[in-house]
Design a protein around this motif. Structure first.
Motif, PDB file in Angstrom:
ATOM      1  N   LEU A 276       0.828  -1.205   0.000  1.00 23.42           N
ATOM      2  CA  LEU A 276       0.000   0.000   0.000  1.00 23.42           C
ATOM      3  C   LEU A 276       0.866   1.259   0.000  1.00 23.42           C
ATOM      4  O   LEU A 276       0.577   2.228  -0.712  1.00 23.42           O
ATOM      5  N   MET A 277       1.930   1.252   0.792  1.00 19.43           N
ATOM      6  CA  MET A 277       2.814   2.407   0.836  1.00 19.43           C
ATOM      7  C   MET A 277       3.497   2.634  -0.519  1.00 19.43           C
ATOM      8  O   MET A 277       3.686   3.781  -0.950  1.00 19.43           O
ATOM      9  N   GLN A 278       3.867   1.566  -1.197  1.00 15.70           N
ATOM     10  CA  GLN A 278       4.486   1.709  -2.513  1.00 15.70           C
ATOM     11  C   GLN A 278       3.502   2.317  -3.521  1.00 15.70           C
ATOM     12  O   GLN A 278       3.865   3.192  -4.305  1.00 15.70           O
ATOM     13  N   VAL A 279       2.258   1.865  -3.479  1.00 17.60           N
ATOM     14  CA  VAL A 279       1.237   2.405  -4.381  1.00 17.60           C
ATOM     15  C   VAL A 279       1.079   3.911  -4.147  1.00 17.60           C
ATOM     16  O   VAL A 279       1.063   4.712  -5.093  1.00 17.60           O
ATOM     17  N   MET A 280       0.957   4.301  -2.887  1.00 10.51           N
ATOM     18  CA  MET A 280       0.748   5.710  -2.586  1.00 10.51           C
ATOM     19  C   MET A 280       1.988   6.539  -2.898  1.00 10.51           C
ATOM     20  O   MET A 280       1.886   7.651  -3.434  1.00 10.51           O
ATOM     21  N   ALA A 281       3.172   6.031  -2.571  1.00  6.66           N
ATOM     22  CA  ALA A 281       4.403   6.785  -2.798  1.00  6.66           C
ATOM     23  C   ALA A 281       4.608   7.078  -4.279  1.00  6.66           C
ATOM     24  O   ALA A 281       5.089   8.161  -4.650  1.00  6.66           O
ATOM     25  N   ARG A 282       4.263   6.140  -5.139  1.00  2.30           N
ATOM     26  CA  ARG A 282       4.375   6.389  -6.576  1.00  2.30           C
ATOM     27  C   ARG A 282       3.469   7.539  -6.993  1.00  2.30           C
ATOM     28  O   ARG A 282       3.843   8.365  -7.837  1.00  2.30           O
ATOM     29  N   LYS A 283       2.297   7.600  -6.411  1.00  2.00           N
ATOM     30  CA  LYS A 283       1.373   8.694  -6.712  1.00  2.00           C
ATOM     31  C   LYS A 283       1.929  10.018  -6.178  1.00  2.00           C
ATOM     32  O   LYS A 283       1.830  11.057  -6.846  1.00  2.00           O
ATOM     33  N   PHE A 284       2.510   9.984  -4.990  1.00  2.36           N
ATOM     34  CA  PHE A 284       3.102  11.210  -4.429  1.00  2.36           C
ATOM     35  C   PHE A 284       4.196  11.736  -5.359  1.00  2.36           C
ATOM     36  O   PHE A 284       4.300  12.941  -5.603  1.00  2.36           O
ATOM     37  N   HIS A 285       5.023  10.821  -5.865  1.00  6.38           N
ATOM     38  CA  HIS A 285       6.091  11.217  -6.782  1.00  6.38           C
ATOM     39  C   HIS A 285       5.517  11.855  -8.032  1.00  6.38           C
ATOM     40  O   HIS A 285       6.011  12.889  -8.514  1.00  6.38           O
ATOM     41  N   GLU A 286       4.475  11.263  -8.564  1.00  6.11           N
ATOM     42  CA  GLU A 286       3.830  11.791  -9.770  1.00  6.11           C
ATOM     43  C   GLU A 286       3.338  13.222  -9.557  1.00  6.11           C
ATOM     44  O   GLU A 286       3.438  14.072 -10.459  1.00  6.11           O
ATOM     45  N   LEU A 287       2.807  13.491  -8.365  1.00  8.32           N
ATOM     46  CA  LEU A 287       2.238  14.800  -8.070  1.00  8.32           C
ATOM     47  C   LEU A 287       3.269  15.805  -7.562  1.00  8.32           C
ATOM     48  O   LEU A 287       2.949  16.979  -7.381  1.00  8.32           O
ATOM     49  N   GLY A 288       4.488  15.348  -7.298  1.00  8.78           N
ATOM     50  CA  GLY A 288       5.506  16.240  -6.755  1.00  8.78           C
ATOM     51  C   GLY A 288       5.347  16.512  -5.274  1.00  8.78           C
ATOM     52  O   GLY A 288       5.886  17.503  -4.751  1.00  8.78           O
ATOM     53  N   TRP A 289       4.620  15.641  -4.570  1.00  2.96           N
ATOM     54  CA  TRP A 289       4.439  15.792  -3.130  1.00  2.96           C
ATOM     55  C   TRP A 289       5.711  15.400  -2.376  1.00  2.96           C
ATOM     56  O   TRP A 289       6.603  14.741  -2.915  1.00  2.96           O
ATOM     57  N   THR A 290       5.730  15.773  -1.108  1.00  2.76           N
ATOM     58  CA  THR A 290       6.755  15.320  -0.169  1.00  2.76           C
ATOM     59  C   THR A 290       6.140  14.298   0.775  1.00  2.76           C
ATOM     60  O   THR A 290       5.071  14.533   1.342  1.00  2.76           O
ATOM     61  N   MET A 291       6.804  13.168   0.940  1.00  6.60           N
ATOM     62  CA  MET A 291       6.357  12.101   1.828  1.00  6.60           C
ATOM     63  C   MET A 291       7.102  12.215   3.149  1.00  6.60           C
ATOM     64  O   MET A 291       8.333  12.245   3.177  1.00  6.60           O
ATOM     65  N   GLN A 292       6.371  12.294   4.250  1.00  7.21           N
ATOM     66  CA  GLN A 292       6.977  12.351   5.581  1.00  7.21           C
ATOM     67  C   GLN A 292       6.820  10.990   6.268  1.00  7.21           C
ATOM     68  O   GLN A 292       5.706  10.466   6.348  1.00  7.21           O
ATOM     69  N   LEU A 293       7.912  10.454   6.762  1.00  5.71           N
ATOM     70  CA  LEU A 293       7.889   9.200   7.516  1.00  5.71           C
ATOM     71  C   LEU A 293       8.326   9.482   8.945  1.00  5.71           C
ATOM     72  O   LEU A 293       9.475   9.855   9.189  1.00  5.71           O
ATOM     73  N   HIS A 294       7.409   9.316   9.896  1.00  6.09           N
ATOM     74  CA  HIS A 294       7.722   9.458  11.319  1.00  6.09           C
ATOM     75  C   HIS A 294       8.005   8.061  11.874  1.00  6.09           C
ATOM     76  O   HIS A 294       7.104   7.215  11.940  1.00  6.09           O
ATOM     77  N   ILE A 295       9.239   7.843  12.265  1.00  6.96           N
ATOM     78  CA  ILE A 295       9.704   6.498  12.600  1.00  6.96           C
ATOM     79  C   ILE A 295      10.060   6.413  14.084  1.00  6.96           C
ATOM     80  O   ILE A 295      10.848   7.215  14.588  1.00  6.96           O
ATOM     81  N   GLY A 296       9.488   5.436  14.788  1.00  7.58           N
ATOM     82  CA  GLY A 296       9.981   5.139  16.116  1.00  7.58           C
ATOM     83  C   GLY A 296       9.056   5.262  17.311  1.00  7.58           C
ATOM     84  O   GLY A 296       9.513   5.067  18.437  1.00  7.58           O
ATOM     85  N   PRO A 297       7.758   5.573  17.160  1.00  8.66           N
ATOM     86  CA  PRO A 297       6.920   5.609  18.369  1.00  8.66           C
ATOM     87  C   PRO A 297       6.443   4.216  18.776  1.00  8.66           C
ATOM     88  O   PRO A 297       6.113   3.387  17.936  1.00  8.66           O
TER      89      PRO A 297
END
Length: 464
Positions: A276-297
């Motif tokens: 699911l994350m790969q599907v969405m990330a490809r779309k973010f790239h297409e749109l020129g969005w920035t993806m934020q990953l909050h890691i560690g909680p």
């Protein structure tokens, strides 16, 4: 002895003072990640007292109050607003060394002109002064007082964004307010209530989600909907970024099983999340969005309090498991297809600063300066030591001058002095390097660098 939190607070050298007062201080704020309520902005909410705008929803303060032995009724319970404020005033003098002490007094100074420390002896005076001044303040005026040029709220894919529509249609609000796409509930397939959430998400677009194909369709439709409302960022939180390579058919099998009430294996959960994350990330790239990953909680550690009060009320802590392998494979899987979007990596565990700092360098390219960002010190790390350590790590391993700087990550309209706190720490860090002879005293270059980190880098990187 230096005065208490005066104009040169945290600025130890003449270089630091010059950088802050001549450069950092004047820059507008780009608050690209926060949890402010778009409804309160749209309706320009007014607050009857400082508890309502200061203590409601602030799990930072709640944790400190519990640590000081305050009863829960004065924290999240049925005590009056004045009783909760008095409880906080009682705790405040005990918080030496805690960033809450500095934030509290910066907020009292900047918004209310109150320079005396908060304690039981001053509580009544401060309560009355803030109550009177709040009569002329509101959510929007607090934003304007802070010189906020743009802010990004955090929004669920199922949200209709009607408050954002109201904000956009109102010409009296000069601050730009954008939504951020936060699809965690769609990704957390093992969470209680997942099936109910998927049903709610489907209703948002009039589609029943029964398989991975319809879920993909709905999420991509919602991403386009958010983009049409000005969205430029997504946001995702994981204890550790999952990576189990799954085909669409495998993700479909997992989703159908979970919607049917079955419990999945860890491999199925992580494979579904990866897909699911790969599907969405490809779309973010297409749109020129920035993806934020909050890691560690590591969330909801206190089961009894979770059952009594619910999530996000101050019972989370730092995850200490492995994060490097999954994060590397996830980013690499997108880079292999040339569809890795601009990405900000936030780390909650300072032990992993060098993991994140070196991971960023693996995937940089000419798509954007600092394409993969080591995000600002986050949550349990957004104090003086944590900010300095994050910036030193970034400087040691990458290019500090391209850093996109600070954000509030807050639910309070009084939280904007956190940007000032960060800028003072930044200027002091650079000032010490200069006065130690580690960098030339080129004030033109240094001043531009400080302005970039405080404002221009975020503005240009995020296209806000």
């Amino acid at each position: 002895m230096k005065p208490f939190m005066d104009k040169d607070f945290l600025l130890q050298t003449e270089t630091a003072k010059a950088l802050y007062h001549n450069h950092a201080k004047k820059m507008p704020i780009i608050d690209y990640h926060c949890h402010l309520s778009p409804q309160e902005i749209a309706e320009d909410k007014k607050y009857e007292n400082i508890t309502q705008v200061w203590l409601y929803g602030d799990h930072y303060k709640w944790r400190a109050m519990r640590s000081a032995g305050i009863e829960e009724r004065f924290i999240t319970g049925d005590a009056t607003d004045r009783e909760k404020f008095d409880a906080w005033a009682k705790v405040m003098p005990q918080c030496i060394g805690n960033p809450l002490y500095h934030w509290t007094h910066l907020e009292l100074q900047r918004f209310f002109g109150i320079t005396e420390p908060l304690c039981p002896a001053t509580a009544d005076k401060i309560w009355c002064e803030t109550e009177e001044k709040l009569k002329t303040m509101s959510a929007r005026s607090l934003i304007a007082m802070s010189n906020v040029e743009a802010l990004c709220t955090t929004d669920d894919p199922a949200d209709d964004l009607h408050y954002h529509e109201q904000i956009t249609a109102d010409p009296t609000l000069t601050t730009k307010v954008y939504p951020t796409f936060r699809p965690d509930k769609a990704a957390y397939i093992g969470a209680p209530g997942f099936a109910d959430y998927i049903a709610t998400l489907g209703k948002a677009v009039g589609t029943e989600i029964t398989d991975i194909a319809t879920l993909e369709q709905v999420l991509l439709t919602r991403i386009d909907y958010f983009a049409a409302h000005g969205c430029r960022l997504s946001d995702h939180a994981f204890a550790t970024v999952p990576f189990v390579s799954f085909t669409k058919a495998q993700a479909d099998t997992a989703l159908r099983a979970r919607l049917g009430g079955m419990t999945l294996t860890t491999e199925q959960e992580e494979g579904y999340q990866t897909y699911l994350m790969q599907v969405m990330a490809r779309k973010f790239h297409e749109l020129g969005w920035t993806m934020q990953l909050h890691i560690g909680p590591m969330r909801n550690n206190n089961t009894a309090m979770f059952q009594r009060l619910g999530p996000d009320l101050g019972f989370d802590s730092i995850y200490d498991g492995n994060i490097a392998q999954g994060l590397s494979r996830f980013l690499d899987s997108l880079a292999l297809d040339d569809c890795l979007p601009k990405t900000v990596l936030y780390n909650l565990n300072p032990a992993f600063n060098y993991v994140i700092g070196t991971m960023c360098g693996n995937f940089q390219n000419a798509d954007a300066p600092g394409k993969i960002q080591f995000g600002s010190a986050w949550w349990f790390c957004d104090h003086k030591d944590g900010m300095e350590e994050q910036m030193r790590t970034l400087a040691n391993l990458g290019v500090l001058a391209r850093f996109v700087g600070m954000l509030t990550d807050s639910r309070s309209f009084l939280s904007y002095p956190r940007h000032e706190y960060f800028r003072r720490i930044l200027c002091n860090l650079i000032g010490n390097w200069v006065e130690n002879g580690e960098y030339p005293a080129d004030m033109e270059t240094l001043g531009r660098m400080v302005e970039d980190i405080s404002y221009y880098n975020a503005k240009n990187y995020l296209k806000l």
